[in-house]
Design an enzyme around this catalytic site. Structure first.
Site, PDB file in Angstrom:
ATOM      1  N   SER A 164       0.843  -1.195   0.000  1.00  0.00           N
ATOM      2  CA  SER A 164       0.000   0.000   0.000  1.00  0.00           C
ATOM      3  C   SER A 164       0.882   1.250   0.000  1.00  0.00           C
ATOM      4  O   SER A 164       1.730   1.411  -0.872  1.00  0.00           O
ATOM      5  CB  SER A 164      -0.951  -0.049   1.198  1.00  0.00           C
ATOM      6  OG  SER A 164      -1.979   0.909   1.072  1.00  0.00           O
ATOM      7  N   ASP A 245      -9.851  -4.479  -5.146  1.00  0.00           N
ATOM      8  CA  ASP A 245      -9.205  -3.350  -4.485  1.00  0.00           C
ATOM      9  C   ASP A 245      -9.434  -2.073  -5.297  1.00  0.00           C
ATOM     10  O   ASP A 245      -9.152  -2.040  -6.499  1.00  0.00           O
ATOM     11  CB  ASP A 245      -7.707  -3.640  -4.347  1.00  0.00           C
ATOM     12  CG  ASP A 245      -6.949  -2.581  -3.573  1.00  0.00           C
ATOM     13  OD1 ASP A 245      -7.572  -1.620  -3.086  1.00  0.00           O
ATOM     14  OD2 ASP A 245      -5.717  -2.734  -3.457  1.00  0.00           O
ATOM     15  N   HIS A 277      -8.086  -5.198  -0.780  1.00  0.00           N
ATOM     16  CA  HIS A 277      -6.821  -4.568  -0.410  1.00  0.00           C
ATOM     17  C   HIS A 277      -6.154  -5.265   0.778  1.00  0.00           C
ATOM     18  O   HIS A 277      -6.744  -5.416   1.847  1.00  0.00           O
ATOM     19  CB  HIS A 277      -7.070  -3.096  -0.078  1.00  0.00           C
ATOM     20  CG  HIS A 277      -5.839  -2.279   0.063  1.00  0.00           C
ATOM     21  ND1 HIS A 277      -4.967  -2.062  -0.971  1.00  0.00           N
ATOM     22  CD2 HIS A 277      -5.319  -1.608   1.132  1.00  0.00           C
ATOM     23  CE1 HIS A 277      -3.974  -1.286  -0.565  1.00  0.00           C
ATOM     24  NE2 HIS A 277      -4.151  -1.006   0.708  1.00  0.00           N
TER      25      HIS A 277
END
Length: 304
Positions: A164, A245, A277
């Site tokens: 991320s 995601d 995610h």
């Protein structure tokens, strides 16, 4: 007039910021003390990179037979995610991800600590990560401040891993390492569900990074605007995205940016169907998480 207890900014599921300046983090994980894992034998310890300001990281060492001479192992440099505003190098999520990775590779890992926004607005996190990387590089001659790194790390076999926002930061380190001709031999980068900016302003990023446009014209936030991209200091990148995601298009865009650039390295791309995610962190026992984990181990062993 709004009272001090009213919410000034609400970036669910990450943070709430109140008018009195308090920050409430909505996704947190317990912090764990350094330990020796009873199953794998992986040891961990904390290191203070800087005391003013304090920047702490954690080193993970695979099971070592003290009767044998120290063996040089590859190094995984890991940068945690969390939208630049949550997460920790020493929490249970990081521990659960790195312990089996270190054990199965095997490799030494360093989980990089950086100061979180909004208390420390971006680009503080970028600067902290680069400072930690330079601290690690100070061990290249085998005489750095940490004995575990001196004894057990082959500084010519290094891999960057981030998820991320951490993938964004890991990419930044890779580029800076190439620009500054680092003494560490970075073999590759794994970008898990990367969080880069896009054309439309990102409200969370604009709040956490008040001096930025929050769009893809900022070279720290998006490689497509980085004039130094071609100097990125590794030759292989693995990009992982998840089908459900919302950040998937940004990972796809990262892949396309690298392929169009003059960087010249090899890009590999994986999509996890039906997943969201960072699913592998929240449900590491699922079959898809196990499959992804083995893919990561295989890639690491091929690269370093």
């Amino acid at each position: 007039m709004a009272s001090s207890t009213e919410i000034a900014h609400d970036f669910t599921p990450f943070i709430r910021v109140y008018n009195d300046g308090r920050v409430e983090r909505l996704l947190t994980a317990p912090r764990l003390p350094p330990s020796t894992d009873p199953v794998t034998g992986v040891q961990s310890k904390d290191i203070v990179i800087s005391s003013d300001p304090e920047v702490k990281s954690r080193i993970f060492l695979p099971k070592i037979n003290p009767e044998h001479p120290p063996k040089k192992l590859p190094l995984i440099i890991y940068v945690h995610g969390g939208g630049f505003c949550i997460g920790s190098p020493i929490n249970i999520v990081t521990q659960a991800f790195l312990t089996p990775l270190v054990s199965q590779t095997p490799a030494v890992a360093i989980s990089i600590g950086y100061r979180l926004a909004p208390e420390h607005p971006l680009p503080t996190a970028y600067h902290d990560c680069w400072d930690v990387f330079q601290w690690i590089a100070s061990h290249a001659a085998g005489s750095g401040p940490d004995q575990w790194i001196n004894d057990y790390v082959d500084t010519g076999r290094v891999l960057l891993v981030g998820e991320s926002a951490g993938a964004n930061l890991a990419h930044y380190i890779a580029v800076q390492a190439g620009v500054n001709k680092t003494s560490l031999g970075i073999r590759g980068l794994i970008a898990l569900h990367p969080y880069f900016s896009h054309k439309e302003p990102d409200n969370l990023i604009k709040f956490l990074y008040p001096t930025s446009s929050g769009t893809d014209d900022d070279p720290k936030l998006n490689p497509c605007s980085d004039p130094d991209l071609e100097k990125m200091g590794c030759s292989r990148v693995l990009i992982v995205v998840a089908e459900k995601d919302s950040l998937k298009p940004r990972g796809v865009g990262y892949k396309e940016t690298l392929e169009r650039s003059k960087w010249g390295g090899k890009v590999e791309f994986i999509e996890n169907e039906g997943e969201d995610h960072c699913f592998y962190l929240f449900d590491p026992s699922s079959e898809k998480a196990k499959g992804l984990f083995q893919t990561l181990v295989s890639f690491i062993n091929q690269v370093i």
